[in-house]
Design an enzyme around this catalytic site. Sequence first.
Site, PDB file in Angstrom:
ATOM      1  N   ARG A 181     -10.336  -2.104  -3.444  1.00 36.89           N
ATOM      2  CA  ARG A 181     -10.325  -2.854  -1.943  1.00 36.89           C
ATOM      3  C   ARG A 181     -11.937  -2.996  -1.634  1.00 36.89           C
ATOM      4  NH1 ARG A 181      -5.557   0.637  -0.109  1.00 36.89           N
ATOM      5  NH2 ARG A 181      -3.903  -0.632  -1.122  1.00 36.89           N
ATOM      6  N   LYS A 233     -11.590   6.154  -2.815  1.00 29.12           N
ATOM      7  CA  LYS A 233     -12.002   7.712  -2.074  1.00 29.12           C
ATOM      8  C   LYS A 233     -13.632   7.978  -2.367  1.00 29.12           C
ATOM      9  CE  LYS A 233      -8.211   8.020  -0.064  1.00 29.12           C
ATOM     10  NZ  LYS A 233      -8.083   6.389   0.347  1.00 29.12           N
ATOM     11  N   ALA A 293      -0.107   5.188   1.544  1.00 29.14           N
ATOM     12  CA  ALA A 293      -0.124   6.037   2.937  1.00 29.14           C
ATOM     13  C   ALA A 293      -0.230   5.103   3.930  1.00 29.14           C
ATOM     14  CB  ALA A 293      -1.335   7.248   2.652  1.00 29.14           C
ATOM     15  N   MET A 343     -10.823   4.025   6.117  1.00 23.79           N
ATOM     16  CA  MET A 343      -9.594   3.906   5.332  1.00 23.79           C
ATOM     17  C   MET A 343      -9.272   2.619   4.647  1.00 23.79           C
ATOM     18  SD  MET A 343      -7.385   6.095   4.666  1.00 23.79           S
ATOM     19  CE  MET A 343      -7.502   7.644   5.614  1.00 23.79           C
ATOM     20  N   ALA A 357     -12.885  10.206  10.021  1.00 19.86           N
ATOM     21  CA  ALA A 357     -12.227  10.171   8.488  1.00 19.86           C
ATOM     22  C   ALA A 357     -11.585   8.769   8.527  1.00 19.86           C
ATOM     23  CB  ALA A 357     -11.494  11.160   8.498  1.00 19.86           C
ATOM     24  N   ASP A 399       0.966  -1.176  -0.118  1.00 16.73           N
ATOM     25  CA  ASP A 399      -0.033  -0.099   0.092  1.00 16.73           C
ATOM     26  C   ASP A 399       0.971   1.012  -0.039  1.00 16.73           C
ATOM     27  OD1 ASP A 399      -2.462   1.677   0.446  1.00 16.73           O
ATOM     28  OD2 ASP A 399      -1.961   1.700   2.552  1.00 16.73           O
ATOM     29  N   ASP A 443      -1.697  -1.155   5.970  1.00 13.08           N
ATOM     30  CA  ASP A 443      -2.268  -0.757   7.517  1.00 13.08           C
ATOM     31  C   ASP A 443      -3.485  -0.859   7.759  1.00 13.08           C
ATOM     32  OD1 ASP A 443      -1.984   1.486   5.437  1.00 13.08           O
ATOM     33  OD2 ASP A 443      -2.532   2.810   7.300  1.00 13.08           O
ATOM     34  N   HIS A 446     -15.062   5.832   0.258  1.00 13.49           N
ATOM     35  CA  HIS A 446     -14.722   6.314   1.584  1.00 13.49           C
ATOM     36  C   HIS A 446     -15.649   7.274   1.720  1.00 13.49           C
ATOM     37  CE1 HIS A 446     -11.048   7.179   4.497  1.00 13.49           C
ATOM     38  NE2 HIS A 446     -12.231   7.564   4.791  1.00 13.49           N
TER      39      HIS A 446
END
Length: 277
Positions: free
Chosen positions: A168, A60, A21, A56, A52, A19, A194, A63
Amino acid sequence: MNYRYTRRYAGQLQAVIFDWAGTVVDFGSFAPTQVLLDAFGGFGVDIDMAEARVPMGLAKWDHIRALGDMPQIAARWHAKYGRGMSNGDVDAVYEAFMPLQVARVGQYSQLIPGALDAIAALRAQGIKIGSCSGYPRVVMDALLPIALDRGYAPDCTIATDDLAAGGRPGPWMALENVIRLGISDVAACVKVDDTVPGIAEGLAAGMWTVGLSASGNEVGLSYEEWAALSPPEQAARRAPAEAKLDAAGAHFVIDSIADLPAVIAEIDARLARGERP
């Protein structure tokens, strides 16, 4: 006629798929979260950092949709506009989010300490470096030259909108790395992430998975903030992150990419014993 396929891959690892970030860049994963706060704020609806961070790892647009479906945020949106957040509203927030993300992704995307050394150790073993992200291609096109200037250049990068199948928690971005890198068996791959959706992606693709607790979204601190904590304070912040990634099915959970080489050695040993993810 009955036929049973019994071959088990018992070679060494061929690829690690990272990944971005919270994994290789942006300790604490601030680039997407801070910009989401600003994007929602532009519509007169405040969200906080903890909110927020909940979805994750998703693409986006997804999200933003997931945030709009959270009861407390949905209530704020309704209070502001007298109705729930529609998909058209999600489109509008996404359109406001994107230029902010493109403009500011480099601001937050310093390499995580130890990343270059860990990746160099992988390459020294002949392991290919793949990558995928919840970022769309327009953001990745801004981030890739910044990462290159800082010393990181993966062999393959798949953005969340590169594939018609989507992102994902499905396996498609990870599997596209397998195709483009020419990997002979998904069991020869490790997905490092993460987030829970990122771990789900690797598992769905049939790969080994490594979750990152301290450097990622779940702890959500900058490197300086993390390093300033005492060992007991770090343990207290680490424990729920580890538990969440472990519950998601990660084969291993470590603090950061700096700890990855030892895990790679363990996976190689398990493959040699005939184990699969």
